[in-house]
Scaffold this active site. Structure first.
Site, PDB file in Angstrom:
ATOM      1  N   LYS A  13    -102.898   8.093 -84.302  1.00 46.08           N
ATOM      2  CA  LYS A  13    -101.448   7.929 -84.061  1.00 46.08           C
ATOM      3  C   LYS A  13    -101.228   6.679 -83.242  1.00 46.08           C
ATOM      4  O   LYS A  13    -102.146   6.186 -82.567  1.00 46.08           O
ATOM      5  CB  LYS A  13    -100.866   9.132 -83.308  1.00 46.08           C
ATOM      6  CG  LYS A  13    -101.490   9.490 -81.958  1.00 46.08           C
ATOM      7  CD  LYS A  13    -101.017   8.714 -80.740  1.00 46.08           C
ATOM      8  CE  LYS A  13    -101.674   9.178 -79.442  1.00 46.08           C
ATOM      9  NZ  LYS A  13    -101.458   8.317 -78.281  1.00 46.08           N
ATOM     10  N   ASP A 138    -101.341  15.709 -76.788  1.00 46.38           N
ATOM     11  CA  ASP A 138    -101.095  15.076 -78.086  1.00 46.38           C
ATOM     12  C   ASP A 138    -101.427  15.976 -79.271  1.00 46.38           C
ATOM     13  O   ASP A 138    -101.158  15.599 -80.418  1.00 46.38           O
ATOM     14  CB  ASP A 138    -101.959  13.812 -78.230  1.00 46.38           C
ATOM     15  CG  ASP A 138    -101.374  12.628 -77.483  1.00 46.38           C
ATOM     16  OD1 ASP A 138    -100.198  12.686 -77.101  1.00 46.38           O
ATOM     17  OD2 ASP A 138    -102.105  11.652 -77.294  1.00 46.38           O
TER      18      ASP A 138
HETATM   19  C1  LIG Z   1    -100.360   9.269 -73.087  1.00 44.46           C
HETATM   20  C2  LIG Z   1    -100.435  10.000 -74.410  1.00 44.46           C
HETATM   21  O1  LIG Z   1    -101.526   9.539 -75.184  1.00 44.46           O
HETATM   22  C3  LIG Z   1     -99.166   9.723 -75.199  1.00 44.46           C
HETATM   23  O2  LIG Z   1     -99.304  10.102 -76.517  1.00 44.46           O
HETATM   24  C4  LIG Z   1    -100.612  11.457 -74.199  1.00 44.46           C
HETATM   25  O3  LIG Z   1     -99.542  12.021 -73.510  1.00 44.46           O
HETATM   26  C5  LIG Z   1    -101.928  11.837 -73.572  1.00 44.46           C
HETATM   27  O4  LIG Z   1    -102.332  12.967 -74.237  1.00 44.46           O
HETATM   28  P1  LIG Z   1    -103.802  13.571 -74.134  1.00 44.46           P
HETATM   29  O5  LIG Z   1    -104.826  12.491 -74.220  1.00 44.46           O
HETATM   30  O6  LIG Z   1    -103.828  14.712 -75.105  1.00 44.46           O
HETATM   31  O7  LIG Z   1    -103.764  14.003 -72.654  1.00 44.46           O
HETATM   32  P2  LIG Z   1    -104.340  15.278 -71.936  1.00 44.46           P
HETATM   33  O8  LIG Z   1    -105.773  15.452 -72.304  1.00 44.46           O
HETATM   34  O9  LIG Z   1    -103.387  16.419 -72.100  1.00 44.46           O
HETATM   35  O10 LIG Z   1    -104.232  14.774 -70.434  1.00 44.46           O
HETATM   36  C6  LIG Z   1    -105.102  13.845 -69.842  1.00 44.46           C
HETATM   37  C7  LIG Z   1    -104.593  13.549 -68.436  1.00 44.46           C
HETATM   38  O11 LIG Z   1    -103.454  12.677 -68.517  1.00 44.46           O
HETATM   39  C8  LIG Z   1    -102.432  13.058 -67.610  1.00 44.46           C
HETATM   40  N1  LIG Z   1    -101.198  13.328 -68.362  1.00 44.46           N
HETATM   41  C9  LIG Z   1    -101.239  13.503 -69.717  1.00 44.46           C
HETATM   42  C10 LIG Z   1    -100.080  13.721 -70.445  1.00 44.46           C
HETATM   43  C11 LIG Z   1     -98.853  13.752 -69.732  1.00 44.46           C
HETATM   44  N2  LIG Z   1     -97.715  13.959 -70.371  1.00 44.46           N
HETATM   45  N3  LIG Z   1     -98.830  13.577 -68.391  1.00 44.46           N
HETATM   46  C12 LIG Z   1     -99.980  13.361 -67.694  1.00 44.46           C
HETATM   47  O12 LIG Z   1     -99.939  13.192 -66.487  1.00 44.46           O
HETATM   48  C13 LIG Z   1    -102.956  14.248 -66.848  1.00 44.46           C
HETATM   49  O13 LIG Z   1    -103.481  13.744 -65.650  1.00 44.46           O
HETATM   50  C14 LIG Z   1    -104.091  14.773 -67.699  1.00 44.46           C
HETATM   51  O14 LIG Z   1    -105.099  15.313 -66.902  1.00 44.46           O
HETATM   52  N1  LIG Z   2    -113.977  14.930 -80.766  1.00 45.84           N
HETATM   53  C1  LIG Z   2    -113.756  14.069 -79.771  1.00 45.84           C
HETATM   54  N2  LIG Z   2    -113.500  12.782 -80.059  1.00 45.84           N
HETATM   55  C2  LIG Z   2    -113.249  11.896 -79.064  1.00 45.84           C
HETATM   56  N3  LIG Z   2    -113.275  12.191 -77.769  1.00 45.84           N
HETATM   57  C3  LIG Z   2    -113.527  13.455 -77.427  1.00 45.84           C
HETATM   58  C4  LIG Z   2    -113.779  14.442 -78.412  1.00 45.84           C
HETATM   59  N4  LIG Z   2    -113.979  15.583 -77.776  1.00 45.84           N
HETATM   60  C5  LIG Z   2    -113.881  15.330 -76.469  1.00 45.84           C
HETATM   61  N5  LIG Z   2    -113.608  14.053 -76.228  1.00 45.84           N
HETATM   62  C6  LIG Z   2    -113.387  13.430 -74.886  1.00 45.84           C
HETATM   63  O1  LIG Z   2    -112.020  13.013 -74.794  1.00 45.84           O
HETATM   64  C7  LIG Z   2    -111.907  11.710 -74.193  1.00 45.84           C
HETATM   65  C8  LIG Z   2    -110.656  11.015 -74.724  1.00 45.84           C
HETATM   66  O2  LIG Z   2    -110.860  10.714 -76.063  1.00 45.84           O
HETATM   67  P1  LIG Z   2    -109.734  10.257 -77.061  1.00 45.84           P
HETATM   68  O3  LIG Z   2    -110.408   9.421 -78.093  1.00 45.84           O
HETATM   69  O4  LIG Z   2    -108.944  11.406 -77.520  1.00 45.84           O
HETATM   70  O5  LIG Z   2    -108.835   9.348 -76.122  1.00 45.84           O
HETATM   71  P2  LIG Z   2    -107.501   8.652 -76.410  1.00 45.84           P
HETATM   72  O6  LIG Z   2    -107.553   7.950 -77.722  1.00 45.84           O
HETATM   73  O7  LIG Z   2    -107.208   7.827 -75.188  1.00 45.84           O
HETATM   74  O8  LIG Z   2    -106.489   9.833 -76.543  1.00 45.84           O
HETATM   75  P3  LIG Z   2    -104.928   9.858 -76.296  1.00 45.84           P
HETATM   76  O9  LIG Z   2    -104.295   8.837 -77.148  1.00 45.84           O
HETATM   77  O10 LIG Z   2    -104.644  11.255 -76.771  1.00 45.84           O
HETATM   78  O11 LIG Z   2    -104.766   9.625 -74.846  1.00 45.84           O
HETATM   79  C9  LIG Z   2    -113.214  11.023 -74.582  1.00 45.84           C
HETATM   80  O12 LIG Z   2    -113.571  10.047 -73.658  1.00 45.84           O
HETATM   81  C10 LIG Z   2    -114.223  12.183 -74.628  1.00 45.84           C
HETATM   82  O13 LIG Z   2    -114.833  12.348 -73.386  1.00 45.84           O
END
Ligand SMILES: C[C@](O)(CO)[C@H](O)COP(=O)(O)OP(=O)(O)OC[C@H]1O[C@@H](n2ccc(N)nc2=O)[C@H](O)[C@@H]1O
Ligand SMILES: Nc1ncnc2c1ncn2[C@@H]1O[C@H](COP(=O)(O)OP(=O)(O)OP(=O)(O)O)[C@@H](O)[C@H]1O
Length: 285
Positions: A13, A138
């Site tokens: 996304k 997400d």
């Molecule tokens: C920033 C975005 O990528 C936008 O799409 C998302 O909101 C993040 O989504 P995500 O990676 O699924 O995040 P999560 O695994 O739920 O959260 C990771 C960390 O980001 C922070 N977090 C995330 C989402 C949100 N709305 N507020 C936050 O403060 C929190 O500290 C949390 O511990």
């Molecule tokens: N199947 C998986 N694929 C990728 N990362 C994973 C998975 N399972 C657990 N993780 C953990 O989640 C962390 C975040 O990975 P991800 O690729 O979702 O980040 P991101 O692209 O920044 O996500 P977002 O856009 O939702 O913030 C990784 O550093 C890893 O430690």
């Protein structure tokens, strides 16, 4: 993936804009963001096991088996439904980790939908989205599979029809921690709420961008470089940055001019995710 009886994509996304409205008492942030999918995806393989075990056969460097969102999603689904079936799972990982393109969340959503199908659980999209939210903010948008304006922490979704341009996504070679960016004192957390209709006014700002640029010179440099060709933006909390183009050829042309040290990919923005298009085919629609 040889033993898989079902393969499904887990697409990326983009956050076309991202405003942070405030911080909730539990530390999570209220956002307004616009999600669109890309036709660029991890590929997950599934096969049924009768013994209830969940086994992911592909190792992802730095992610222990039981912490992988694929395994966590499968186990949570078993717990919720009391299902006694298990699964063998494989992944062909294409999406960069920590890239802000939702790789882990999308893998989790594809696991939920794939196993709902394989185990014939018959859970609704609402039930799967609710379960998904416990795995990550997400996950719900990937479960629903429609481009959306998202509010709350990302779970209040209003489906939306957007243009479907081509995107060049540049991947700075650095992992950005989402939690670290959201805990930075310098983060702007008081953007005024906007209405859906005024969405892309203001150029689709991302409130995380100034903090990410300051902390990660790799992202800063990628933005400067891409900005020479097209308006460049950060997705989520980064590290990926992107620009949009009316067609594939224009995006490819810029991609060819980037230094080899800066990997990138080109993909079309889509309002219906690849996963949902494939599931519709499976359902014979
Ligand atoms: C920033 C975005 O990528 C936008 O799409 C998302 O909101 C993040 O989504 P995500 O990676 O699924 O995040 P999560 O695994 O739920 O959260 C990771 C960390 O980001 C922070 N977090 C995330 C989402 C949100 N709305 N507020 C936050 O403060 C929190 O500290 C949390 O511990
Ligand atoms: N199947 C998986 N694929 C990728 N990362 C994973 C998975 N399972 C657990 N993780 C953990 O989640 C962390 C975040 O990975 P991800 O690729 O979702 O980040 P991101 O692209 O920044 O996500 P977002 O856009 O939702 O913030 C990784 O550093 C890893 O430690």
């Amino acid at each position: 993936m040889n033993g898989a009886t079902l393969t499904l994509p887990a697409p990326a996304k983009l956050n076309l804009m991202l405003h942070i409205l405030n911080r909730r008492p539990d530390g999570y942030h209220e956002l307004q963001t616009l999600f669109q999918f890309l036709d660029y995806a991890d590929e997950l393989g599934f096969a049924l096991r009768e013994d209830g075990e969940i086994r992911l056969h592909t190792e992802i460097a730095g992610v222990p088996h039981d912490s992988n969102l694929i395994v966590r999603a499968a186990k949570q689904l078993q717990q919720l439904t009391g299902c006694t079936l298990g699964a063998d799972l494989w992944i062909d990982k294409k999406l960069p980790m920590g890239g802000g393109i939702g790789g882990g969340s999308s893998d989790a959503a594809t696991t939920l939908l794939g196993l709902n199908h394989l185990w014939q659980l018959g859970l609704s999209a609402d039930q799967l989205a609710e379960l998904g939210l416990k795995l990550g903010a997400d996950v719900p948008v990937f479960v629903r599979g429609h481009a959306a304006f998202a509010e709350g922490v990302g779970e209040k979704l209003t489906p939306i029809e957007l243009e479907e341009p081509w995107f060049l996504v540049v991947i700075p070679q650095v992992l950005v921690s989402t939690a670290e960016i959201f805990s930075d004192p310098e983060l702007t957390r008081d953007s005024p709420p906007i209405k859906v209709r005024s969405l892309l006014e203001g150029g689709g700002r991302n409130d995380c961008q100034p903090v990410v640029q300051k902390r990660y010179p790799e992202v800063h440099n990628a933005l400067i470089l891409l900005n020479k060709f097209v308006q460049a933006k950060l997705t989520g909390t980064g590290a990926c940055v992107f620009g949009s183009f009316p067609n594939r050829a224009d995006a490819d042309k810029v991609a060819r001019q980037l230094p080899v040290t800066l990997p990138s990919f080109v993909a079309q923005g889509r309002n219906i995710s690849m996963l949902h298009r494939k599931l519709e085919t499976l359902a014979g629609k």
